[in-house]
Design a protein around this motif. Structure first.
Motif, PDB file in Angstrom:
ATOM      1  N   PRO A   1      -7.070  -3.791   6.764  1.00 24.81           N
ATOM      2  CA  PRO A   1      -7.208  -4.392   5.431  1.00 24.81           C
ATOM      3  C   PRO A   1      -8.630  -4.362   4.882  1.00 24.81           C
ATOM      4  CG  PRO A   1      -5.753  -5.723   6.771  1.00 24.81           C
ATOM      5  CD  PRO A   1      -6.330  -4.679   7.681  1.00 24.81           C
ATOM      6  N   LEU A   2      -9.639  -4.310   5.758  1.00 28.06           N
ATOM      7  CA  LEU A   2     -11.012  -4.238   5.271  1.00 28.06           C
ATOM      8  C   LEU A   2     -11.320  -2.881   4.650  1.00 28.06           C
ATOM      9  CD1 LEU A   2     -13.120  -5.994   8.059  1.00 28.06           C
ATOM     10  CD2 LEU A   2     -12.486  -6.887   5.821  1.00 28.06           C
ATOM     11  N   GLY A   3     -10.557  -1.860   5.031  1.00 26.27           N
ATOM     12  CA  GLY A   3     -10.890  -0.518   4.597  1.00 26.27           C
ATOM     13  C   GLY A   3      -9.999   0.047   3.512  1.00 26.27           C
ATOM     14  N   VAL A   4      -8.948  -0.642   3.140  1.00 31.00           N
ATOM     15  CA  VAL A   4      -8.064  -0.179   2.075  1.00 31.00           C
ATOM     16  C   VAL A   4      -8.442  -0.905   0.790  1.00 31.00           C
ATOM     17  CG1 VAL A   4      -5.669  -0.054   1.285  1.00 31.00           C
ATOM     18  CG2 VAL A   4      -6.214   0.358   3.688  1.00 31.00           C
ATOM     19  N   SER A   5      -8.460  -0.162  -0.285  1.00 35.56           N
ATOM     20  CA  SER A   5      -8.874  -0.739  -1.561  1.00 35.56           C
ATOM     21  C   SER A   5      -8.112  -2.021  -1.874  1.00 35.56           C
ATOM     22  CB  SER A   5      -8.632   0.273  -2.684  1.00 35.56           C
ATOM     23  OG  SER A   5      -8.806  -0.336  -3.941  1.00 35.56           O
ATOM     24  N   ALA A   6      -8.873  -3.069  -2.165  1.00 34.89           N
ATOM     25  CA  ALA A   6      -8.253  -4.340  -2.541  1.00 34.89           C
ATOM     26  C   ALA A   6      -7.441  -4.188  -3.820  1.00 34.89           C
ATOM     27  CB  ALA A   6      -9.324  -5.412  -2.726  1.00 34.89           C
ATOM     28  N   VAL A   7      -7.868  -3.286  -4.703  1.00 31.11           N
ATOM     29  CA  VAL A   7      -7.127  -3.049  -5.939  1.00 31.11           C
ATOM     30  C   VAL A   7      -5.774  -2.410  -5.631  1.00 31.11           C
ATOM     31  CG1 VAL A   7      -7.162  -1.830  -8.138  1.00 31.11           C
ATOM     32  CG2 VAL A   7      -9.262  -2.810  -7.222  1.00 31.11           C
ATOM     33  N   THR A   8      -5.758  -1.493  -4.665  1.00 22.80           N
ATOM     34  CA  THR A   8      -4.494  -0.879  -4.253  1.00 22.80           C
ATOM     35  C   THR A   8      -3.526  -1.939  -3.745  1.00 22.80           C
ATOM     36  OG1 THR A   8      -5.613   1.186  -3.652  1.00 22.80           O
ATOM     37  CG2 THR A   8      -3.460   0.798  -2.680  1.00 22.80           C
ATOM     38  N   VAL A   9      -4.048  -2.837  -2.918  1.00 22.41           N
ATOM     39  CA  VAL A   9      -3.203  -3.916  -2.403  1.00 22.41           C
ATOM     40  C   VAL A   9      -2.716  -4.799  -3.541  1.00 22.41           C
ATOM     41  CG1 VAL A   9      -3.138  -5.940  -0.902  1.00 22.41           C
ATOM     42  CG2 VAL A   9      -4.352  -3.894  -0.161  1.00 22.41           C
TER      43      VAL A   9
ATOM     44  N   VAL B   1       0.836  -1.206   0.000  1.00 25.45           N
ATOM     45  CA  VAL B   1       0.000   0.000   0.000  1.00 25.45           C
ATOM     46  C   VAL B   1       0.870   1.253   0.000  1.00 25.45           C
ATOM     47  CG1 VAL B   1      -1.661   1.344   1.348  1.00 25.45           C
ATOM     48  CG2 VAL B   1      -1.974  -1.120   1.082  1.00 25.45           C
ATOM     49  N   LEU B   2       1.894   1.283   0.849  1.00 21.54           N
ATOM     50  CA  LEU B   2       2.777   2.446   0.893  1.00 21.54           C
ATOM     51  C   LEU B   2       3.545   2.617  -0.417  1.00 21.54           C
ATOM     52  CD1 LEU B   2       4.187   2.165   4.529  1.00 21.54           C
ATOM     53  CD2 LEU B   2       2.495   3.792   3.660  1.00 21.54           C
ATOM     54  N   ALA B   3       3.861   1.510  -1.083  1.00 18.30           N
ATOM     55  CA  ALA B   3       4.563   1.602  -2.366  1.00 18.30           C
ATOM     56  C   ALA B   3       3.686   2.275  -3.415  1.00 18.30           C
ATOM     57  CB  ALA B   3       4.976   0.204  -2.834  1.00 18.30           C
ATOM     58  N   ILE B   4       2.402   1.944  -3.422  1.00 17.22           N
ATOM     59  CA  ILE B   4       1.474   2.579  -4.370  1.00 17.22           C
ATOM     60  C   ILE B   4       1.341   4.067  -4.058  1.00 17.22           C
ATOM     61  CG2 ILE B   4      -0.965   2.729  -5.010  1.00 17.22           C
ATOM     62  CD1 ILE B   4       0.410   0.541  -6.453  1.00 17.22           C
ATOM     63  N   LEU B   5       1.182   4.396  -2.779  1.00 17.78           N
ATOM     64  CA  LEU B   5       1.044   5.800  -2.402  1.00 17.78           C
ATOM     65  C   LEU B   5       2.314   6.588  -2.735  1.00 17.78           C
ATOM     66  CD1 LEU B   5      -0.780   5.469   1.051  1.00 17.78           C
ATOM     67  CD2 LEU B   5      -1.781   5.995  -1.179  1.00 17.78           C
ATOM     68  N   ARG B   6       3.476   5.976  -2.473  1.00 19.39           N
ATOM     69  CA  ARG B   6       4.744   6.662  -2.766  1.00 19.39           C
ATOM     70  C   ARG B   6       4.889   6.898  -4.266  1.00 19.39           C
ATOM     71  NH1 ARG B   6       9.639   5.061  -4.322  1.00 19.39           N
ATOM     72  NH2 ARG B   6       9.068   2.867  -4.167  1.00 19.39           N
ATOM     73  N   ARG B   7       4.511   5.901  -5.063  1.00 17.76           N
ATOM     74  CA  ARG B   7       4.621   6.076  -6.510  1.00 17.76           C
ATOM     75  C   ARG B   7       3.672   7.163  -7.003  1.00 17.76           C
ATOM     76  NH1 ARG B   7       5.374   1.319 -10.901  1.00 17.76           N
ATOM     77  NH2 ARG B   7       7.228   1.150  -9.597  1.00 17.76           N
ATOM     78  N   GLY B   8       2.490   7.201  -6.398  1.00 13.32           N
ATOM     79  CA  GLY B   8       1.548   8.247  -6.781  1.00 13.32           C
ATOM     80  C   GLY B   8       2.073   9.626  -6.441  1.00 13.32           C
TER      81      GLY B   8
ATOM     82  N   ASP C   1      -3.519   5.616 -13.845  1.00 19.60           N
ATOM     83  CA  ASP C   1      -3.409   6.930 -13.214  1.00 19.60           C
ATOM     84  C   ASP C   1      -3.096   6.729 -11.730  1.00 19.60           C
ATOM     85  OD1 ASP C   1      -3.603   9.513 -12.343  1.00 19.60           O
ATOM     86  OD2 ASP C   1      -5.799   9.640 -12.519  1.00 19.60           O
ATOM     87  N   LEU C   2      -1.833   6.471 -11.435  1.00 15.53           N
ATOM     88  CA  LEU C   2      -1.450   6.181 -10.057  1.00 15.53           C
ATOM     89  C   LEU C   2      -1.578   7.411  -9.170  1.00 15.53           C
ATOM     90  CD1 LEU C   2       1.639   3.834 -10.443  1.00 15.53           C
ATOM     91  CD2 LEU C   2      -0.754   3.249 -10.113  1.00 15.53           C
ATOM     92  N   THR C   3      -1.375   8.598  -9.733  1.00 16.87           N
ATOM     93  CA  THR C   3      -1.515   9.821  -8.948  1.00 16.87           C
ATOM     94  C   THR C   3      -2.949   9.973  -8.446  1.00 16.87           C
ATOM     95  OG1 THR C   3       0.240  10.914 -10.177  1.00 16.87           O
ATOM     96  CG2 THR C   3      -1.308  12.329  -8.990  1.00 16.87           C
TER      97      THR C   3
END
Length: 531
Positions: free
Chosen positions: A370-378, A25-32, A214-216
């Motif tokens: 984990p129930l509240g973070v987008s499964a797609v993000t994970v 999750v943090l990797a996706i946010l950092r890339r965005g 569109d990761l941003t």
């Protein structure tokens, strides 16, 4: 348990959450953030329009679920009539149905979808949370307080408002927070019923990550979603502590009895709610055997094929086998992590000191994230991070079970943790006084008392993993789809045979789920943990 023992025990759940949840999750946010523009996306009108619709539909579904669940909670807690045990089982079935199944069931009733169908479907999912959470506390309330209010001249309605409702508020608030969390992160239901017209944060994150790259924008939406989830988790945790305190303060007596007077109206309302819950299920079953030419089992027979013009790369039955195998792996992982986490939280709460208690509260809340973070993000995070681990797990068949286990772990914890907490510490102290060491105390006291909840959690987690769609739809390969992914592929392609196959597959998933719920309820004697 010693500090060294607690540290070793913490390695399992914390290591799993860090590597397979926080890191992706943090990797996706950092890339965005690295791409720039997250700040602009956060203040964009479209972002807050999506957030507003997400909150509005979740709030509407939550209110509807609470209103519909209260009569059922009364029946489960206070009514002694033939068939109440069956009601308890039937109420739980919608909660564990796969989201794709529920979406298609409501589409059979409302072919055009829309906001109303989304709200009703999400409420349909979560009535069980309200009924069983509130009913669990209601069954412990001493009815003599309400009877005393009646004897002093209060009407039945006023006695309920003045005496019973305030006592139930912790359970109602706790249930409402959980329902809001589930509705705000609903994916399959909104995808099937909303189409391209109605989108929530969850479906928009999927669209921007999967189709637009569109990761941003996806990172910005994930931040908004995580903030809303944290607020719901904090509210739910506070309400859960109040509910547990209320349960400890009240010794359970025999409160169930035959209804009298106006209570029959509440029983009647519960019957109406139950009938409405069964309506989409019946509609789905009928649709699975209905074709343009009349009644037919063509959809079930077609499960041995790949659909019209090879829509699937494997047969429907092959997808079903994949679902069974991945759900098994996910359940084993979830039990290992979830039970370890529950034991750790209980051990921290039993340890002296405010620091340990604070750590227990923090971990309890973190396990729900984990129930509240987008499964797609994970899922997308897995694809950009897990190559750094030995063996490059991105190409491993364990990838889908890992994502499914993240969804199941919070449910396992919520089922096992309350049971472990309820074990009287005096039993453990007595065993220790007689010479039993900590391992033997756990083996002789905790395990026998908690084993039923662990087995029930395994069954509960299995059916949830069986129907998981969010992360699986992103990670499953075309040659190894699970049944929910295959269903989504079938309904996305034209052709009467594809539709029939999709509805037949949904009916099979639903029947397996219903059978599992019956077994779970028998194991758990009608109630396990918070469900």
């Amino acid at each position: 348990m010693s500090r060294a023992g607690l540290g070793l025990l913490a390695l399992v759940p914390l290591g799993f959450l860090v590597v397979f949840f926080a890191w992706p999750v943090l990797a996706i946010l950092r890339r965005g953030f690295a791409d720039g523009g997250v700040g602009a996306a956060l203040v964009a009108g479209e972002t807050w329009r999506l957030a507003g619709f997400t909150v509005a539909q979740a709030a509407g579904s939550t209110v509807l679920a609470v209103v519909a669940g209260m009569p059922l909670a009364f029946v489960l807690a206070r009514v002694r009539l033939p068939g109440v045990g069956l009601v308890r089982t039937l109420v739980l079935v919608p909660f564990v149905l796969p989201t794709v199944v529920v979406g298609l069931a409501f589409r059979a009733l409302w072919p055009d979808g829309g906001v109303l169908s989304i709200v009703l479907a999400n409420a349909f999912f979560n009535v069980a949370v309200v009924a069983r959470t509130v009913g669990g506390l209601w069954a412990h309330l001493d009815s003599r307080a309400e009877d005393a209010a009646r004897s002093l001249g209060a009407s039945r309605a006023r006695a309920f408002r003045s005496v019973t409702l305030p006592a139930l508020l912790p359970a109602i608030t706790s249930a409402a927070a959980v329902v809001f969390l589930f509705c705000a992160t609903s994916f399959g239901v909104v995808l099937v019923l909303g189409g391209g017209r109605f989108r929530t944060l969850e479906t928009e994150i999927y669209l921007r990550t999967e189709n637009l790259l569109d990761l941003t924008g996806a990172a910005a939406l994930s931040l908004v979603q995580i903030a809303a989830v944290l607020a719901a988790l904090l509210l739910g945790a506070a309400a859960r502590r109040r509910r547990e305190t209320a349960l400890k303060l009240r010794a359970r007596g025999e409160t169930a009895r035959r209804p009298t007077g106006g209570e029959w109206w509440v029983v009647g309302a519960a019957g109406v709610v139950l009938a409405l819950l069964l309506t989409p299920i019946v509609a789905l079953l009928l649709r699975s055997v209905s074709t343009e030419d009349g009644w037919s089992l063509a959809g079930y027979r077609a499960l041995a094929t790949t659909g019209n013009d090879g829509t699937l790369q494997i047969s429907g039955w092959g997808a079903a086998v994949n679902s069974l195998l991945t759900a098994t792996d996910a359940t084993v992982l979830a039990l290992l992590v979830g039970v370890s986490a529950a034991v750790l939280v209980v051990a921290l709460r039993r340890a002296p000191g405010r620091l340990q208690h604070g750590l227990a509260e923090g971990m309890d809340a973190a396990l729900m994230l984990p129930l509240g973070v987008s499964a797609v993000t994970v899922g997308f995070g897995y694809l950009i991070t897990l190559d750094a681990l030995p063996g490059d797990l991105r190409t491993s068949p364990i990838l889908v079970p890992l994502a499914q286990a993240l969804v199941v772990i919070p449910l396992v914890v919520r089922m096992v943790l309350p049971v472990l907490r309820s074990i009287d510490d005096r039993l453990r102290q007595a065993a220790a006084t007689l010479g039993a060491g900590p391992p033997r105390v756990w083996r002789e006291i905790d395990v026998p008392l908690a084993i039923r909840s662990v087995v029930a959690a395994a069954g509960f987690g299995y059916v949830v993993a069986l129907g998981e769609f969010g992360a699986t739809s992103f990670l499953a390969r075309p040659q190894t789809p699970t049944l929910p992914v295959a269903i989504a592929s079938l309904i996305a392609r034209p052709g009467e045979l594809n539709n029939q196959m999709a509805y037949a597959a949904c009916a099979l998933l639903m029947l397996v789920t219903a059978a599992a719920v019956v077994v779970i309820d028998r194991i758990g004697s009608g109630r396990v943990g918070e469900f």
